[in-house]
Design a protein around this motif. Structure first.
Motif, mmCIF file in Angstrom:
data_model
loop_
_atom_site.group_PDB
_atom_site.id
_atom_site.type_symbol
_atom_site.label_atom_id
_atom_site.label_comp_id
_atom_site.label_asym_id
_atom_site.label_seq_id
_atom_site.Cartn_x
_atom_site.Cartn_y
_atom_site.Cartn_z
ATOM 1 N N LYS A 179 0.840 -1.203 0.000
ATOM 2 C CA LYS A 179 0.000 0.000 0.000
ATOM 3 C C LYS A 179 0.870 1.246 0.000
ATOM 4 O O LYS A 179 0.610 2.197 -0.719
ATOM 5 C CB LYS A 179 -0.891 0.040 1.237
ATOM 6 C CG LYS A 179 -2.076 -0.877 1.208
ATOM 7 C CD LYS A 179 -3.014 -0.606 2.384
ATOM 8 C CE LYS A 179 -2.353 -0.835 3.727
ATOM 9 N NZ LYS A 179 -2.070 -2.261 3.985
ATOM 10 N N THR A 180 1.917 1.202 0.834
ATOM 11 C CA THR A 180 2.779 2.378 0.965
ATOM 12 C C THR A 180 3.400 2.756 -0.377
ATOM 13 O O THR A 180 3.539 3.934 -0.683
ATOM 14 C CB THR A 180 3.873 2.121 2.020
ATOM 15 O OG1 THR A 180 3.251 1.608 3.197
ATOM 16 C CG2 THR A 180 4.609 3.392 2.360
ATOM 17 N N ILE A 187 1.709 10.250 -4.324
ATOM 18 C CA ILE A 187 2.278 11.496 -3.806
ATOM 19 C C ILE A 187 3.193 12.114 -4.866
ATOM 20 O O ILE A 187 3.112 13.319 -5.161
ATOM 21 C CB ILE A 187 3.045 11.249 -2.485
ATOM 22 C CG1 ILE A 187 2.066 10.863 -1.377
ATOM 23 C CG2 ILE A 187 3.852 12.477 -2.082
ATOM 24 C CD1 ILE A 187 2.718 10.370 -0.088
ATOM 25 N N GLN A 188 4.021 11.282 -5.471
ATOM 26 C CA GLN A 188 4.940 11.794 -6.492
ATOM 27 C C GLN A 188 4.168 12.367 -7.682
ATOM 28 O O GLN A 188 4.561 13.381 -8.260
ATOM 29 C CB GLN A 188 5.899 10.690 -6.932
ATOM 30 C CG GLN A 188 6.949 10.425 -5.859
ATOM 31 C CD GLN A 188 7.821 9.217 -6.133
ATOM 32 O OE1 GLN A 188 7.355 8.228 -6.679
ATOM 33 N NE2 GLN A 188 9.078 9.300 -5.737
ATOM 34 N N GLN A 189 3.058 11.711 -7.990
ATOM 35 C CA GLN A 189 2.206 12.199 -9.079
ATOM 36 C C GLN A 189 1.647 13.589 -8.744
ATOM 37 O O GLN A 189 1.657 14.491 -9.572
ATOM 38 C CB GLN A 189 1.068 11.203 -9.297
ATOM 39 C CG GLN A 189 0.313 11.383 -10.593
ATOM 40 C CD GLN A 189 1.155 11.014 -11.808
ATOM 41 O OE1 GLN A 189 2.122 10.251 -11.683
ATOM 42 N NE2 GLN A 189 0.831 11.579 -12.947
ATOM 43 N N ARG A 213 10.544 6.021 5.616
ATOM 44 C CA ARG A 213 10.525 5.620 4.203
ATOM 45 C C ARG A 213 10.092 6.782 3.306
ATOM 46 O O ARG A 213 10.670 7.018 2.241
ATOM 47 C CB ARG A 213 9.552 4.453 4.051
ATOM 48 C CG ARG A 213 9.706 3.728 2.747
ATOM 49 C CD ARG A 213 8.991 2.416 2.839
ATOM 50 N NE ARG A 213 8.566 1.980 1.527
ATOM 51 C CZ ARG A 213 7.645 1.050 1.329
ATOM 52 N NH1 ARG A 213 7.047 0.487 2.352
ATOM 53 N NH2 ARG A 213 7.313 0.698 0.104
ATOM 54 N N LEU A 214 9.081 7.508 3.763
ATOM 55 C CA LEU A 214 8.620 8.667 3.003
ATOM 56 C C LEU A 214 9.716 9.721 2.925
ATOM 57 O O LEU A 214 9.976 10.295 1.866
ATOM 58 C CB LEU A 214 7.381 9.274 3.665
ATOM 59 C CG LEU A 214 6.093 8.467 3.567
ATOM 60 C CD1 LEU A 214 5.045 9.062 4.482
ATOM 61 C CD2 LEU A 214 5.584 8.466 2.138
ATOM 62 N N ILE A 266 -5.504 13.612 -0.523
ATOM 63 C CA ILE A 266 -5.483 13.231 0.895
ATOM 64 C C ILE A 266 -5.370 11.714 0.974
ATOM 65 O O ILE A 266 -6.027 11.003 0.204
ATOM 66 C CB ILE A 266 -6.758 13.695 1.647
ATOM 67 C CG1 ILE A 266 -6.952 15.213 1.511
ATOM 68 C CG2 ILE A 266 -6.692 13.302 3.119
ATOM 69 C CD1 ILE A 266 -8.228 15.733 2.159
ATOM 70 N N ILE A 267 -4.517 11.237 1.877
ATOM 71 C CA ILE A 267 -4.397 9.799 2.103
ATOM 72 C C ILE A 267 -4.591 9.540 3.592
ATOM 73 O O ILE A 267 -4.018 10.236 4.429
ATOM 74 C CB ILE A 267 -3.006 9.275 1.673
ATOM 75 C CG1 ILE A 267 -2.761 9.528 0.187
ATOM 76 C CG2 ILE A 267 -2.876 7.775 1.985
ATOM 77 C CD1 ILE A 267 -1.324 9.277 -0.257
ATOM 78 N N ILE A 268 -5.441 8.562 3.928
ATOM 79 C CA ILE A 268 -5.602 8.149 5.321
ATOM 80 C C ILE A 268 -5.053 6.743 5.423
ATOM 81 O O ILE A 268 -5.607 5.813 4.834
ATOM 82 C CB ILE A 268 -7.086 8.090 5.754
ATOM 83 C CG1 ILE A 268 -7.881 9.276 5.238
ATOM 84 C CG2 ILE A 268 -7.217 7.923 7.253
ATOM 85 C CD1 ILE A 268 -7.733 10.510 6.026
ATOM 86 N N ASP A 269 -3.994 6.578 6.182
ATOM 87 C CA ASP A 269 -3.428 5.243 6.340
ATOM 88 C C ASP A 269 -4.060 4.581 7.564
ATOM 89 O O ASP A 269 -4.293 5.242 8.572
ATOM 90 C CB ASP A 269 -1.906 5.320 6.503
ATOM 91 C CG ASP A 269 -1.280 3.938 6.444
ATOM 92 O OD1 ASP A 269 -1.765 3.102 5.652
ATOM 93 O OD2 ASP A 269 -0.330 3.680 7.198
#
Length: 677
Positions: A179-180, A187-189, A213-214, A266-269
């Motif tokens: 997923k990450t 995010i890069q996009q 990692r990010l 927006i991303i919710i992990d």
DNA sequence: AGCACGCCGACT
DNA sequence: GTCGGCGTGCTC
């Protein structure tokens, strides 16, 4: 009703209304200079307070002479942009919470004060932005970009097509499915489009690996936002996003209020994680707020999880969200097999069956690691007298004291009161006190006895309390040496243990007969997440669950069909019982010194709030753990199939509560409560 | 929430 | 006689 220009101002006070002011001196004919989202200084009673302009109107309920002018205009441009103001207005309505308070909550503390312009000298000590050594060491090096497998690619491409428009995407991926990596590509996009990204995580301190990692991939374009930062650090982080200096904010729930200059994604992990729910004050759910924010900002939002909330799965099934599944593990590793150990008629040692003990031995001998999950810290949960049955209880809470070792004490897990361990029973004076049941410390002891040649590493909130302790423990656990990891739910939270080949759930029945309608769901999520820790580093993993109920239909479904199969059955049960997502809930809680006061108060409330026929009110009843920190908790549960009917009722309720003087009781209204006991 | 006003107990 | 406890009321 007078007709002239008035400014409607929200003030930080527990009052469900706006206050009318005249424009500041010199602005009577320059009303276009005033806009929603600007801060003002206004006279309020005998003091001056900060307020926010909500709108300009031409009517007021008050006679003109009672209106005072705004003292000072504090901003020339709105501090918060229109879309964020709209979000806060929505929050005020949805959570039935005073707007002025919400505005204060949404601002970094440095901007809440009236005094000072909150200018920060650019300190070079931006601890916020730095990764410490442990974290860096925990990240595997991936010098080349990993290629996406077909499922990752499908999800990535579909979401990319929805950039610049609202859409909710549920990314359901088993542990280790990558997923990450999908997040990173998205995010890069977004960065390539010159857009900013908000990534919400349950608790930053528990996910150092993901953060590291990010950081590694996106270097200094990232800023953190969480409660571990100082006020100044948070302000710097907030400002860097507002001004567009940084492109990515990784933060915990309150980061959802940050004004972005050009938000694109927006991303919710771990979207199912209950840490997204605020537990005091404004009881919002950051995931739900984020979804509304995405809608208002017209951006896509990704909800990622190995074990999505039943609500989210239902929304996906209804077509409100688009769901993508990552069913296999990225790279070479294979999903572990799951099996039960039937505990009936078995001889147990500290809750461990012979079968499990010999399994542990096998895995250790083959030079791999073992993980034991027991969601209970301390040595034993009950300390009682063999002679008269007296159980040591907390004097402040309605809960037994837990026995702890090193330091030896009895401790309340609700209020953290610590008392010495008595040798004589306080009730009958006999020296017959003993510990019943087991916690992680007891497991640690028994395993050291069974496997003296192997190290045990305990991972619970006691062993990770100190600063940097969690990282140290994780670092030890990541070494290749065979050992036994023993832990509570901290183990389930996103950490990568590359050398674990056996994961065991010691008390598989713990959540089976819980008092709350959500206990089963939470238990299934925990079991799945713990199971996901096994076999990520190449070898095939094994997951075992100890249970007295191997025939329990939902547990069986989980073991044979996985979380997806479980969730389908669990949703049917929810529907049968009329629980969410097939109904909407709100909970009115009160805390009083005497239980009767709370019961009487809520009975009054129930009688005085004429209810919509379709809203069911259950209670008042004392909470399951009624006494906590010296206060009795009592509650009234509202349930409705129709959300609008529920909210209309709550609106009346809130007005009733504000109108009647209710100072003698502390109360709170929770919308969409996560637990109702 | 704050902050005032107001009405009853132990003190220089 | 007054200092100060916290119940009640109000804030544009």
């Amino acid at each position: 009703m007078m007709k002239f220009n008035v400014v409607k101002v929200a003030i930080s006070a527990p009052l469900h209304r706006l206050f009318d002011y005249l424009p500041p001196k010199g602005y009577r004919d320059k009303l276009d200079k005033l806009a929603q989202g600007m801060r003002v200084k206004v006279p309020f009673g005998r003091r001056e307070v900060m307020g926010f302009i909500i709108r300009i109107a031409d009517t007021t309920e008050l006679p003109q002479e009672r209106l005072k002018p705004i003292s000072t205009l504090l901003d020339t441009q709105p501090l918060l942009p229109p879309s964020l103001m709209q979000l806060l207005l929505w929050i005020s309505q949805y959570y039935h919470y005073p707007l002025g308070e919400i505005l204060a909550i949404a601002l970094p503390t440095r901007l809440r004060r009236l005094k000072g312009t909150a200018q920060v000298r650019t300190s070079k000590k931006t601890r916020a932005i730095q990764v410490n050594n442990y974290e860096t060491q925990l990240v595997e090096s991936d010098p080349v970009l990993p290629t996406l497998n077909s499922e990752q690619k499908t999800a990535f491409e579909a979401i990319c097509k929805h950039f610049n428009q609202f859409g909710v995407f549920l990314l359901e991926g088993v542990t280790g499915s990558g997923k990450t990596e999908v997040y990173l590509r998205l995010i890069q996009q977004a960065l390539a489009h010159n857009q900013q990204v908000l990534l919400l995580v349950p608790e930053i301190s528990l996910t150092p690996q993901m953060v590291a990692r990010l950081q590694k991939r996106l270097d200094n374009n990232i800023t953190l936002f969480h409660s571990g930062l100082t006020d100044t650090e948070r302000f710097i982080s907030w400002k860097s996003i507002q001004l567009g200096e940084k492109s990515i904010m990784v933060g915990t729930r309150s980061a959802v209020f940050t004004p972005f200059k050009r938000l694109g994604l927006i991303i919710i992990d771990e979207e199912q994680d209950s840490s997204f729910k605020q537990q005091s004050g404004l009881l919002y759910h950051a995931r739900d707020v984020a979804i509304m924010r995405a809608r208002l900002e017209k951006v896509p939002i990704v909800l990622g999880s190995a074990t999505p909330a039943l609500e989210s799965l239902w929304n996906a099934a209804q077509g409100r969200y688009r769901k993508f599944t990552l069913p296999r593990r990225a790279g070479a590793s294979v999903l572990p097999t799951m099996q039960v150990i039937d505990l009936r008629q078995q001889q147990l040692q500290a809750g461990l069956s012979q079968k499990l003990i010999s399994l542990i031995g096998q895995h250790l001998k083959s030079k791999s690691q073992v993980l034991l999950f027991l969601n209970r810290r301390g040595f034993a949960p009950i300390y009682l007298c063999h002679d008269c049955g007296w159980t040591m209880m907390c004097t402040q809470c309605d809960s037994p004291l837990r026995l702890h070792h090193r330091p030896e004490c009895l401790r309340c897990h609700y209020c953290e009161t610590v008392v010495c361990v008595p040798t004589d029973c306080p009730a009958c004076n006999q020296q017959q006190l003993f510990a019943l049941g087991q916690g992680t410390q007891k497991l640690e002891k028994i395993l050291a006895h069974h496997f003296p040649d192997f190290e045990s590493i305990r991972i619970d909130s006691d062993s990770t309390r100190g600063k940097g302790q969690l990282q140290q423990v994780l670092l030890r656990a990541c070494q290749e040496k065979p050992c036994i990891l023993i832990g509570t739910q901290i183990l389930a939270k996103g950490h990568h243990f590359p050398h674990v080949s056996l994961a065991a759930v010691v008390e598989g029945d713990a959540g089976l007969f819980g008092t709350d309608f959500r206990s089963l769901e939470q238990s299934a999520q925990l079991i799945t997440q713990v199971g996901g820790r096994a076999g990520r580093g190449g070898q095939v993993g094994q997951v075992v669950i100890q249970t007295y109920h191997p025939g329990h239909p939902l547990l069986n479904q989980l073991i044979t069909k996985g979380y997806t199969g479980f969730s389908q059955l669990a949703l049917q049960e929810r529907k049968r019982a009329n629980w969410p997502p097939f109904s909407y809930l709100a909970l009115l809680r009160v805390e009083t010194r005497q239980q009767q006061v709370g019961l009487d108060f809520l009975r009054q409330v129930k009688e005085n709030c004429r209810l919509d026929q379709s809203v069911v009110v259950l209670g008042p009843i004392p909470s399951l753990l009624t006494k906590r920190a010296g206060y009795h908790r009592t509650q009234l549960l509202f349930r409705a199939i129709n959300r609008l009917a529920l909210h209309q009722t709550l609106q009346r309720l809130v007005h009733y509560l504000e109108a009647t003087s209710t100072r003698h009781v502390r109360y709170s209204l929770e919308i969409d409560p996560l637990d109702v006991c």
